[in-house]
Design a protein around this motif. Structure first.
Motif, PDB file in Angstrom:
ATOM      1  N   ASN A   1      -4.613  -3.344  -6.286  1.00 24.07           N
ATOM      2  CA  ASN A   1      -6.070  -3.435  -6.111  1.00 24.07           C
ATOM      3  C   ASN A   1      -6.546  -4.879  -6.252  1.00 24.07           C
ATOM      4  O   ASN A   1      -7.453  -5.318  -5.527  1.00 24.07           O
ATOM      5  CB  ASN A   1      -6.782  -2.546  -7.135  1.00 24.07           C
ATOM      6  CG  ASN A   1      -6.634  -1.070  -6.814  1.00 24.07           C
ATOM      7  OD1 ASN A   1      -6.400  -0.691  -5.664  1.00 24.07           O
ATOM      8  ND2 ASN A   1      -6.752  -0.215  -7.817  1.00 24.07           N
TER       9      ASN A   1
ATOM     10  N   ASP B   1      -0.773   0.165  -9.413  1.00 22.86           N
ATOM     11  CA  ASP B   1      -2.045   0.372  -8.704  1.00 22.86           C
ATOM     12  C   ASP B   1      -3.046  -0.727  -9.029  1.00 22.86           C
ATOM     13  O   ASP B   1      -3.758  -1.230  -8.146  1.00 22.86           O
ATOM     14  CB  ASP B   1      -2.644   1.728  -9.070  1.00 22.86           C
ATOM     15  CG  ASP B   1      -1.885   2.887  -8.446  1.00 22.86           C
ATOM     16  OD1 ASP B   1      -1.011   2.637  -7.589  1.00 22.86           O
ATOM     17  OD2 ASP B   1      -2.160   4.043  -8.816  1.00 22.86           O
TER      18      ASP B   1
ATOM     19  N   LYS C   1       0.815  -1.217   0.000  1.00 18.49           N
ATOM     20  CA  LYS C   1       0.000   0.000   0.000  1.00 18.49           C
ATOM     21  C   LYS C   1       0.852   1.273   0.000  1.00 18.49           C
ATOM     22  O   LYS C   1       0.386   2.335  -0.414  1.00 18.49           O
ATOM     23  CB  LYS C   1      -0.919   0.016   1.223  1.00 18.49           C
ATOM     24  CG  LYS C   1      -0.171   0.131   2.544  1.00 18.49           C
ATOM     25  CD  LYS C   1      -1.093   0.133   3.747  1.00 18.49           C
ATOM     26  CE  LYS C   1      -0.305   0.292   5.048  1.00 18.49           C
ATOM     27  NZ  LYS C   1      -1.171   0.258   6.234  1.00 18.49           N
TER      28      LYS C   1
ATOM     29  N   ASN D   1       2.813   8.188   0.606  1.00 19.99           N
ATOM     30  CA  ASN D   1       3.612   7.990  -0.595  1.00 19.99           C
ATOM     31  C   ASN D   1       4.437   9.264  -0.797  1.00 19.99           C
ATOM     32  O   ASN D   1       4.113  10.144  -1.592  1.00 19.99           O
ATOM     33  CB  ASN D   1       2.698   7.728  -1.793  1.00 19.99           C
ATOM     34  CG  ASN D   1       3.456   7.495  -3.085  1.00 19.99           C
ATOM     35  OD1 ASN D   1       4.675   7.637  -3.154  1.00 19.99           O
ATOM     36  ND2 ASN D   1       2.730   7.144  -4.134  1.00 19.99           N
TER      37      ASN D   1
ATOM     38  N   SER E   1       3.703   7.168  -9.028  1.00 17.33           N
ATOM     39  CA  SER E   1       2.404   6.787  -9.562  1.00 17.33           C
ATOM     40  C   SER E   1       2.600   5.857 -10.750  1.00 17.33           C
ATOM     41  O   SER E   1       3.345   6.170 -11.685  1.00 17.33           O
ATOM     42  CB  SER E   1       1.613   8.028  -9.999  1.00 17.33           C
ATOM     43  OG  SER E   1       0.343   7.664 -10.497  1.00 17.33           O
TER      44      SER E   1
ATOM     45  N   LYS F   1       1.092   3.046  -3.494  1.00 20.03           N
ATOM     46  CA  LYS F   1      -0.069   3.339  -4.326  1.00 20.03           C
ATOM     47  C   LYS F   1      -0.159   4.844  -4.562  1.00 20.03           C
ATOM     48  O   LYS F   1       0.206   5.647  -3.701  1.00 20.03           O
ATOM     49  CB  LYS F   1      -1.346   2.845  -3.650  1.00 20.03           C
ATOM     50  CG  LYS F   1      -1.568   1.347  -3.740  1.00 20.03           C
ATOM     51  CD  LYS F   1      -3.022   0.995  -3.421  1.00 20.03           C
ATOM     52  CE  LYS F   1      -3.965   1.535  -4.490  1.00 20.03           C
ATOM     53  NZ  LYS F   1      -5.378   1.206  -4.219  1.00 20.03           N
ATOM     54  N   SER F   2      -0.672   5.212  -5.711  1.00 16.37           N
ATOM     55  CA  SER F   2      -0.712   6.624  -6.099  1.00 16.37           C
ATOM     56  C   SER F   2      -1.422   7.497  -5.080  1.00 16.37           C
ATOM     57  O   SER F   2      -0.999   8.625  -4.810  1.00 16.37           O
ATOM     58  CB  SER F   2      -1.408   6.771  -7.459  1.00 16.37           C
ATOM     59  OG  SER F   2      -0.712   6.058  -8.442  1.00 16.37           O
ATOM     60  N   ASN F   3      -2.496   6.973  -4.487  1.00 17.37           N
ATOM     61  CA  ASN F   3      -3.315   7.796  -3.591  1.00 17.37           C
ATOM     62  C   ASN F   3      -3.011   7.568  -2.115  1.00 17.37           C
ATOM     63  O   ASN F   3      -3.735   8.049  -1.247  1.00 17.37           O
ATOM     64  CB  ASN F   3      -4.802   7.530  -3.844  1.00 17.37           C
ATOM     65  CG  ASN F   3      -5.194   6.074  -3.595  1.00 17.37           C
ATOM     66  OD1 ASN F   3      -4.340   5.229  -3.361  1.00 17.37           O
ATOM     67  ND2 ASN F   3      -6.473   5.779  -3.662  1.00 17.37           N
ATOM     68  N   TYR F   4      -1.926   6.833  -1.791  1.00 21.32           N
ATOM     69  CA  TYR F   4      -1.631   6.571  -0.379  1.00 21.32           C
ATOM     70  C   TYR F   4      -1.046   7.821   0.274  1.00 21.32           C
ATOM     71  O   TYR F   4      -0.176   8.488  -0.297  1.00 21.32           O
ATOM     72  CB  TYR F   4      -0.662   5.392  -0.243  1.00 21.32           C
ATOM     73  CG  TYR F   4      -0.442   4.967   1.185  1.00 21.32           C
ATOM     74  CD1 TYR F   4      -1.498   4.462   1.944  1.00 21.32           C
ATOM     75  CD2 TYR F   4       0.801   5.081   1.789  1.00 21.32           C
ATOM     76  CE1 TYR F   4      -1.316   4.072   3.258  1.00 21.32           C
ATOM     77  CE2 TYR F   4       0.995   4.690   3.108  1.00 21.32           C
ATOM     78  CZ  TYR F   4      -0.064   4.189   3.840  1.00 21.32           C
ATOM     79  OH  TYR F   4       0.116   3.816   5.150  1.00 21.32           O
ATOM     80  N   ARG F   5      -1.515   8.120   1.464  1.00 20.63           N
ATOM     81  CA  ARG F   5      -1.155   9.391   2.103  1.00 20.63           C
ATOM     82  C   ARG F   5       0.333   9.495   2.426  1.00 20.63           C
ATOM     83  O   ARG F   5       0.881  10.600   2.471  1.00 20.63           O
ATOM     84  CB  ARG F   5      -1.963   9.574   3.395  1.00 20.63           C
ATOM     85  CG  ARG F   5      -1.671   8.536   4.469  1.00 20.63           C
ATOM     86  CD  ARG F   5      -2.499   8.741   5.709  1.00 20.63           C
ATOM     87  NE  ARG F   5      -2.157   7.762   6.738  1.00 20.63           N
ATOM     88  CZ  ARG F   5      -2.732   7.705   7.929  1.00 20.63           C
ATOM     89  NH1 ARG F   5      -3.671   8.578   8.232  1.00 20.63           N
ATOM     90  NH2 ARG F   5      -2.380   6.792   8.807  1.00 20.63           N
TER      91      ARG F   5
END
Length: 532
Positions: free
Chosen positions: A467, A463, A444, A453, A458, A447-451
């Protein structure tokens, strides 16, 4: 509903992970009497707990104490595998979204009240309530409607937590999740007695008389700034298997004072900090274990310099990871050339040979060639000073100083180490320890949207794979997808994996049968035998 009874699910999760009479609380003997007749295990606490309310425990010591006071539907055994806790069994639907947990018979709180499925529902809803401001509320976002409710965007009625009856809890998830039972061992999923909580309100968990326990111990004393004393819970369902009669947690923030207390026999267990490792590394009281934490360098891939993959790869090839663990850390830790720890079953095989020419990816000559190619592509002969951000502590400073030295030596790259997060920087020394033994705890991170990161990496391909891993219910497929995701990271090099941490713990010779776990609560002391 496809029934998966506990013995079957334990086998499945193992692949992923690798009577005395009841007495009333009033009959428990006073502390001064217990001291004379029973054994006491004494553990160091690093800070004063804010609270022992499982919904709110935010400090390491608070979480440690909660692991003694309370128990969840599941728990982690002494060997690190998942075992039943207050739930004797569970089952999952065909689509992997609906889980039913069946509580054991005759479960009681430490005040004698019955523990019900609604106590779990009440506790979890309280964690999600925006007014609670629970630090770990996001752990419950896997539950249907939980995140929306917690963020004021949904209704309580839509949250997928139902008490079917006193002994059956039904949980509906947003997506399939084979590792959901692993999450339930974390203190944020512990139950809270609704009746007792409403009677205590704001004071719940702030002192012994405002907390009731579902686990093996109860809180007898809390002497602020000094210690907390726990004694066996006479109503705990498995009280006959608990060995230590008492557990005392002494609050000693200072590392040197903690070691002094250990050496004088005031405490039985204390973490050995890295700055003292050289002094104690040959001590017979020292025990080691891998704890799954990975240390790595992340690049800001949006920066014009580190957009260039050759520059990133050159940095990786110029750092001797084995030298970090063997020399910089004085024999502590394991070099890392991958993201997922070998502690996760299915990832045991080593992908690098220590005897190979480029052991653990160290190839400075190749790194220098790539670096020169990268500089030409950037149309420059020399990079500006590169800022490397670290969280200031003894270990991070040593590792950062080493990285600075090697990048200057091998690439003539100038590094400035910064400790203010508000400073601009393009490299960061980071670390992460998953709370549960599953590949997702590592994957995790990028991942592009992980806080967290931090390098803004990306990849649509990455991703998509992560998923799929998240919802895949077949273990072999999850392992395959996870290894494929690792390969993407190794090809793109948004990070440099450095090493997996080892923890060193000093244990008094008077204490036997202490187990250290890589994930979840680090100490398993319930079978500890103490001799004088």
């Amino acid at each position: 509903m496809k029934k998966v009874y506990v013995f079957l699910l334990t086998v499945l999760l193992g692949l992923i992970l690798s009577c005395e009479k009841d007495i009333k609380p009033a009959d428990v003997k006073p502390v001064q009497d217990i001291k004379k007749k029973t054994n006491r295990l004494i553990i160091r606490g690093t800070e004063e707990p804010v609270s022992v309310n499982p919904n709110l425990s935010q400090t390491q010591t608070g979480i440690l104490i909660n692991s003694f006071l309370n128990e969840g539907l599941t728990k982690i055994g002494k060997d690190g595998t998942l075992i039943p806790g207050l739930a004797e069994r569970w089952e999952v639907s065909e689509d992997g979204k609906v889980w039913k947990f069946y509580l054991r018979d005759n479960l009681k709180w430490s005040n004698g009240d019955i523990i019900t499925a609604n106590d779990f529902r009440f506790s979890w809803i309280n964690v999600l309530s925006p007014s609670t401001k629970a630090e770990f509320s996001n752990f419950l976002y896997i539950i249907k409607g939980a995140e929306e409710y917690s963020r004021h965007n949904g209704k309580l009625a839509d949250v997928g937590i139902k008490a079917i009856n006193n002994k059956t809890l039904e949980v509906t998830l947003d997506r399939p999740s084979i590792y959901f039972p692993l999450l339930l061992a974390h203190p944020v999923f512990f139950p809270v007695s609704e009746k007792f909580y409403l009677g205590s309100k704001e004071d719940f968990g702030s002192r012994p008389e405002t907390i009731t326990s579902s686990g093996p111990y109860i809180l007898r004393e809390w002497n602020t700034g000094n210690n907390l004393l726990l004694v066996k819970n006479p109503y705990y369902w498995d009280k006959g298997s608990i060995k230590p009669e008492e557990i005392e947690v002494k609050i000693i923030p200072d590392t040197l004072k903690a070691m002094s207390a250990f050496n004088s026999g005031e405490i039985d267990i204390v973490n050995l900090e890295q700055e003292l490792y050289q002094e104690y590394k040959d001590d017979q009281r020292l025990q080691k274990y891998q704890n799954g934490r990975i240390f790595y360098i992340s690049f800001n891939v949006k920066d014009k310099i580190f957009e260039n993959p050759k520059i990133r790869k050159a940095v990786e090839l110029s750092i001797n990871k084995k030298e970090i663990t063997d020399v910089v850390l004085e024999g502590s830790g394991k070099p890392a050339d991958r993201l997922i720890s070998v502690l996760i079953p299915g990832f045991e095989e080593a992908e690098n040979s220590e005897e190979s020419e480029n052991s653990y990816g160290y190839a400075p000559k190749r790194g220098k060639r790539l670096y020169k190619e990268g500089l030409r592509e950037l149309k420059t002969e020399k990079l500006p000073v590169i800022k490397l951000y670290i969280k200031e502590d003894y270990v991070n400073r040593k590792v950062a100083d080493y990285i600075k030295l090697k990048l200057k030596e091998n690439l003539d790259m100038d590094i400035e180490i910064v400790t203010n997060a508000k400073d601009s920087y393009v490299m960061r020394l980071s670390d992460e320890k998953p709370i549960y033994a599953d590949p997702m705890g590592y994957l995790k991170l990028f991942k592009s949207n992980y806080r967290d990161n931090y390098g803004f990496y990306s990849s649509l391909e990455y991703d998509k794979l992560v998923n799929e891993i998240n919802i895949e219910m077949h273990n072999q497929e999850r392992i395959k997808f996870s290894k494929d995701a690792e390969k993407i990271l190794m090809k793109d090099v948004p990070v440099v994996f450095l090493y997996f941490q080892e923890r060193e713990v000093m244990v008094s010779p008077r204490v036997k049968n202490i187990y250290f776990r890589s994930f979840g609560m680090k100490y398993y002391v319930l079978e500890a035998e103490i001799t004088e």
